[in-house]
Design a protein around this motif. Structure first.
Motif, PDB file in Angstrom:
ATOM      1  N   THR A   1       2.316   7.729  -4.803  1.00  9.94           N
ATOM      2  CA  THR A   1       1.490   6.535  -4.765  1.00  9.94           C
ATOM      3  C   THR A   1       2.304   5.386  -4.168  1.00  9.94           C
ATOM      4  O   THR A   1       3.510   5.281  -4.400  1.00  9.94           O
ATOM      5  CB  THR A   1       1.036   6.168  -6.195  1.00  9.94           C
ATOM      6  N   ASP A   2       1.641   4.533  -3.417  1.00  7.84           N
ATOM      7  CA  ASP A   2       2.288   3.363  -2.818  1.00  7.84           C
ATOM      8  C   ASP A   2       2.880   2.497  -3.930  1.00  7.84           C
ATOM      9  O   ASP A   2       2.154   1.988  -4.777  1.00  7.84           O
ATOM     10  CB  ASP A   2       1.248   2.573  -2.025  1.00  7.84           C
ATOM     11  N   PRO A   3       4.199   2.308  -3.941  1.00  6.13           N
ATOM     12  CA  PRO A   3       4.822   1.540  -5.018  1.00  6.13           C
ATOM     13  C   PRO A   3       4.550   0.035  -4.942  1.00  6.13           C
ATOM     14  O   PRO A   3       4.819  -0.688  -5.901  1.00  6.13           O
ATOM     15  CB  PRO A   3       6.322   1.836  -4.848  1.00  6.13           C
ATOM     16  N   GLU A   4       4.009  -0.435  -3.836  1.00  2.00           N
ATOM     17  CA  GLU A   4       3.740  -1.861  -3.679  1.00  2.00           C
ATOM     18  C   GLU A   4       2.376  -2.288  -4.213  1.00  2.00           C
ATOM     19  O   GLU A   4       2.060  -3.484  -4.197  1.00  2.00           O
ATOM     20  CB  GLU A   4       3.878  -2.263  -2.203  1.00  2.00           C
ATOM     21  N   ILE A   5       1.562  -1.340  -4.672  1.00  2.00           N
ATOM     22  CA  ILE A   5       0.276  -1.728  -5.271  1.00  2.00           C
ATOM     23  C   ILE A   5       0.590  -2.381  -6.611  1.00  2.00           C
ATOM     24  O   ILE A   5       1.287  -1.798  -7.439  1.00  2.00           O
ATOM     25  CB  ILE A   5      -0.644  -0.511  -5.473  1.00  2.00           C
TER      26      ILE A   5
ATOM     27  N   VAL B   1     -13.080  10.772  -5.123  1.00  2.00           N
ATOM     28  CA  VAL B   1     -11.691  11.212  -5.276  1.00  2.00           C
ATOM     29  C   VAL B   1     -10.930  10.887  -3.991  1.00  2.00           C
ATOM     30  O   VAL B   1      -9.834  10.319  -4.021  1.00  2.00           O
ATOM     31  CB  VAL B   1     -11.597  12.724  -5.596  1.00  2.00           C
ATOM     32  N   HIS B   2     -11.523  11.225  -2.856  1.00  2.00           N
ATOM     33  CA  HIS B   2     -10.878  10.984  -1.559  1.00  2.00           C
ATOM     34  C   HIS B   2     -10.619   9.492  -1.347  1.00  2.00           C
ATOM     35  O   HIS B   2      -9.518   9.100  -0.935  1.00  2.00           O
ATOM     36  CB  HIS B   2     -11.740  11.570  -0.447  1.00  2.00           C
ATOM     37  N   LEU B   3     -11.612   8.655  -1.627  1.00  2.00           N
ATOM     38  CA  LEU B   3     -11.439   7.203  -1.484  1.00  2.00           C
ATOM     39  C   LEU B   3     -10.285   6.696  -2.354  1.00  2.00           C
ATOM     40  O   LEU B   3      -9.475   5.879  -1.912  1.00  2.00           O
ATOM     41  CB  LEU B   3     -12.724   6.460  -1.878  1.00  2.00           C
ATOM     42  N   ALA B   4     -10.231   7.165  -3.587  1.00  2.00           N
ATOM     43  CA  ALA B   4      -9.171   6.721  -4.496  1.00  2.00           C
ATOM     44  C   ALA B   4      -7.802   7.169  -4.010  1.00  2.00           C
ATOM     45  O   ALA B   4      -6.837   6.403  -4.050  1.00  2.00           O
ATOM     46  CB  ALA B   4      -9.433   7.245  -5.910  1.00  2.00           C
ATOM     47  N   LYS B   5      -7.710   8.420  -3.534  1.00  2.00           N
ATOM     48  CA  LYS B   5      -6.429   8.926  -3.047  1.00  2.00           C
ATOM     49  C   LYS B   5      -5.959   8.144  -1.818  1.00  2.00           C
ATOM     50  O   LYS B   5      -4.772   7.847  -1.692  1.00  2.00           O
ATOM     51  CB  LYS B   5      -6.540  10.427  -2.715  1.00  2.00           C
ATOM     52  N   ILE B   6      -6.883   7.796  -0.934  1.00  2.00           N
ATOM     53  CA  ILE B   6      -6.522   6.980   0.230  1.00  2.00           C
ATOM     54  C   ILE B   6      -6.063   5.602  -0.234  1.00  2.00           C
ATOM     55  O   ILE B   6      -5.032   5.094   0.213  1.00  2.00           O
ATOM     56  CB  ILE B   6      -7.698   6.868   1.215  1.00  2.00           C
ATOM     57  N   ALA B   7      -6.822   4.989  -1.135  1.00  2.00           N
ATOM     58  CA  ALA B   7      -6.474   3.643  -1.617  1.00  2.00           C
ATOM     59  C   ALA B   7      -5.094   3.633  -2.280  1.00  2.00           C
ATOM     60  O   ALA B   7      -4.340   2.667  -2.126  1.00  2.00           O
ATOM     61  CB  ALA B   7      -7.541   3.143  -2.586  1.00  2.00           C
ATOM     62  N   LEU B   8      -4.762   4.703  -2.989  1.00  2.00           N
ATOM     63  CA  LEU B   8      -3.453   4.798  -3.644  1.00  2.00           C
ATOM     64  C   LEU B   8      -2.324   5.118  -2.664  1.00  2.00           C
ATOM     65  O   LEU B   8      -1.153   5.063  -3.023  1.00  2.00           O
ATOM     66  CB  LEU B   8      -3.492   5.862  -4.743  1.00  2.00           C
ATOM     67  N   GLY B   9      -2.689   5.465  -1.423  1.00  2.00           N
ATOM     68  CA  GLY B   9      -1.679   5.790  -0.417  1.00  2.00           C
ATOM     69  C   GLY B   9      -1.272   7.246  -0.430  1.00  2.00           C
ATOM     70  O   GLY B   9      -0.317   7.635   0.233  1.00  2.00           O
TER      71      GLY B   9
ATOM     72  N   TRP C   1       1.894   5.387   3.613  1.00  2.00           N
ATOM     73  CA  TRP C   1       2.095   3.978   3.288  1.00  2.00           C
ATOM     74  C   TRP C   1       3.398   3.446   3.865  1.00  2.00           C
ATOM     75  O   TRP C   1       3.496   2.270   4.190  1.00  2.00           O
ATOM     76  CB  TRP C   1       1.997   3.725   1.778  1.00  2.00           C
ATOM     77  N   TRP C   2       4.403   4.271   4.032  1.00  2.00           N
ATOM     78  CA  TRP C   2       5.676   3.801   4.563  1.00  2.00           C
ATOM     79  C   TRP C   2       5.612   3.546   6.068  1.00  2.00           C
ATOM     80  O   TRP C   2       6.533   2.999   6.634  1.00  2.00           O
ATOM     81  CB  TRP C   2       6.806   4.762   4.212  1.00  2.00           C
ATOM     82  N   GLU C   3       4.496   3.917   6.696  1.00  2.00           N
ATOM     83  CA  GLU C   3       4.293   3.633   8.117  1.00  2.00           C
ATOM     84  C   GLU C   3       3.362   2.452   8.323  1.00  2.00           C
ATOM     85  O   GLU C   3       3.006   2.143   9.458  1.00  2.00           O
ATOM     86  CB  GLU C   3       3.736   4.868   8.832  1.00  2.00           C
ATOM     87  N   GLN C   4       2.946   1.800   7.261  1.00  2.00           N
ATOM     88  CA  GLN C   4       2.023   0.673   7.337  1.00  2.00           C
ATOM     89  C   GLN C   4       2.752  -0.633   7.045  1.00  2.00           C
ATOM     90  O   GLN C   4       3.724  -0.649   6.292  1.00  2.00           O
ATOM     91  CB  GLN C   4       0.879   0.840   6.324  1.00  2.00           C
ATOM     92  N   THR C   5       2.224  -1.720   7.625  1.00  2.00           N
ATOM     93  CA  THR C   5       2.761  -3.037   7.313  1.00  2.00           C
ATOM     94  C   THR C   5       2.285  -3.437   5.921  1.00  2.00           C
ATOM     95  O   THR C   5       1.356  -2.829   5.368  1.00  2.00           O
ATOM     96  CB  THR C   5       2.274  -4.088   8.329  1.00  2.00           C
ATOM     97  N   ALA C   6       2.878  -4.468   5.380  1.00  2.00           N
ATOM     98  CA  ALA C   6       2.479  -4.950   4.049  1.00  2.00           C
ATOM     99  C   ALA C   6       1.000  -5.344   4.039  1.00  2.00           C
ATOM    100  O   ALA C   6       0.282  -5.042   3.076  1.00  2.00           O
ATOM    101  CB  ALA C   6       3.351  -6.121   3.621  1.00  2.00           C
ATOM    102  N   SER C   7       0.523  -5.990   5.091  1.00  2.00           N
ATOM    103  CA  SER C   7      -0.886  -6.403   5.122  1.00  2.00           C
ATOM    104  C   SER C   7      -1.815  -5.198   5.258  1.00  2.00           C
ATOM    105  O   SER C   7      -2.897  -5.180   4.666  1.00  2.00           O
ATOM    106  CB  SER C   7      -1.139  -7.421   6.237  1.00  2.00           C
ATOM    107  N   GLU C   8      -1.411  -4.180   6.015  1.00  2.00           N
ATOM    108  CA  GLU C   8      -2.217  -2.960   6.124  1.00  2.00           C
ATOM    109  C   GLU C   8      -2.283  -2.248   4.776  1.00  2.00           C
ATOM    110  O   GLU C   8      -3.350  -1.753   4.382  1.00  2.00           O
ATOM    111  CB  GLU C   8      -1.622  -2.011   7.167  1.00  2.00           C
ATOM    112  N   ARG C   9      -1.174  -2.220   4.065  1.00  2.00           N
ATOM    113  CA  ARG C   9      -1.144  -1.581   2.753  1.00  2.00           C
ATOM    114  C   ARG C   9      -2.048  -2.319   1.774  1.00  2.00           C
ATOM    115  O   ARG C   9      -2.825  -1.705   1.043  1.00  2.00           O
ATOM    116  CB  ARG C   9       0.288  -1.534   2.225  1.00  2.00           C
ATOM    117  N   ARG C  10      -1.954  -3.647   1.772  1.00  2.00           N
ATOM    118  CA  ARG C  10      -2.788  -4.451   0.872  1.00  2.00           C
ATOM    119  C   ARG C  10      -4.270  -4.243   1.206  1.00  2.00           C
ATOM    120  O   ARG C  10      -5.094  -4.048   0.322  1.00  2.00           O
ATOM    121  CB  ARG C  10      -2.406  -5.923   0.970  1.00  2.00           C
ATOM    122  N   HIS C  11      -4.598  -4.253   2.492  1.00  2.00           N
ATOM    123  CA  HIS C  11      -5.989  -4.038   2.907  1.00  2.00           C
ATOM    124  C   HIS C  11      -6.474  -2.660   2.470  1.00  2.00           C
ATOM    125  O   HIS C  11      -7.615  -2.507   2.015  1.00  2.00           O
ATOM    126  CB  HIS C  11      -6.118  -4.185   4.428  1.00  2.00           C
TER     127      HIS C  11
END
Length: 103
Positions: free
Chosen positions: A23-27, A65-73, A79-89
Motif C-alpha cells: 500500500t502507498d505509505p503516503e496515504i 475491490v479493484h477500485l479500492a486496490k487502485i486507490a491504495l496503490g 505509486w513509486w513512479e507517481q508524483t505526490a500530486s498524482e498519488r494524492r489524486h
C-alpha cells in the motif's frame, strides 16, 4: 497483528514467500483506514454474491475491490513512479468513487 515483511525498497510485502505490492505509505492514516474498510466490505460482498449465485452483484463487488486496490496503490501505475500530486489524486478520486458506490 505483526507487520508483514517488506522488500528492501519498501515497494512490496512478502507473505508466505510471495511478493504483493505494498500500500502507498503516503496515504494519510484516516483515508487509508477508510479505503481498507471499503476494500474488506467489497471482498465480503464478493463472497456473498458467490454464495447467492448473483453474477451482477459479484461484478459490482469485484469492481469495488479493484477500485479500492487502485486507490491504495496496490494496482495500476506503481505509486513509486507517481508524483505526490498524482498519488494524492489517485487515492482521493478512488475514495470518492467508492463512497458513491458503497452499498
Amino acid at each position: 497483528m505483526a507487520e508483514p515483511e517488506h522488500t528492501p525498497d519498501g515497494h512490496f510485502v512478502v507473505i508466505n514467500g510471495r511478493r504483493w505490492r505494498a500500500t502507498d505509505p503516503e496515504i494519510p492514516p484516516e483515508p487509508a483506514a477508510r479505503l481498507r474498510s471499503l476494500l474488506m466490505a467489497a471482498r465480503r460482498d464478493v463472497g456473498a454474491a458467490l454464495r447467492a449465485d448473483d453474477a451482477e452483484a459479484e461484478r459490482d463487488a469485484r469492481a469495488r475491490v479493484h477500485l479500492a486496490k487502485i486507490a491504495l496503490g496496490e494496482r495500476g501505475t506503481p505509486w513509486w513512479e507517481q508524483t505526490a500530486s498524482e498519488r494524492r489524486h489517485r487515492w482521493q478520486s478512488g475514495l470518492a468513487a467508492l463512497d458513491t458506490r458503497a452499498t
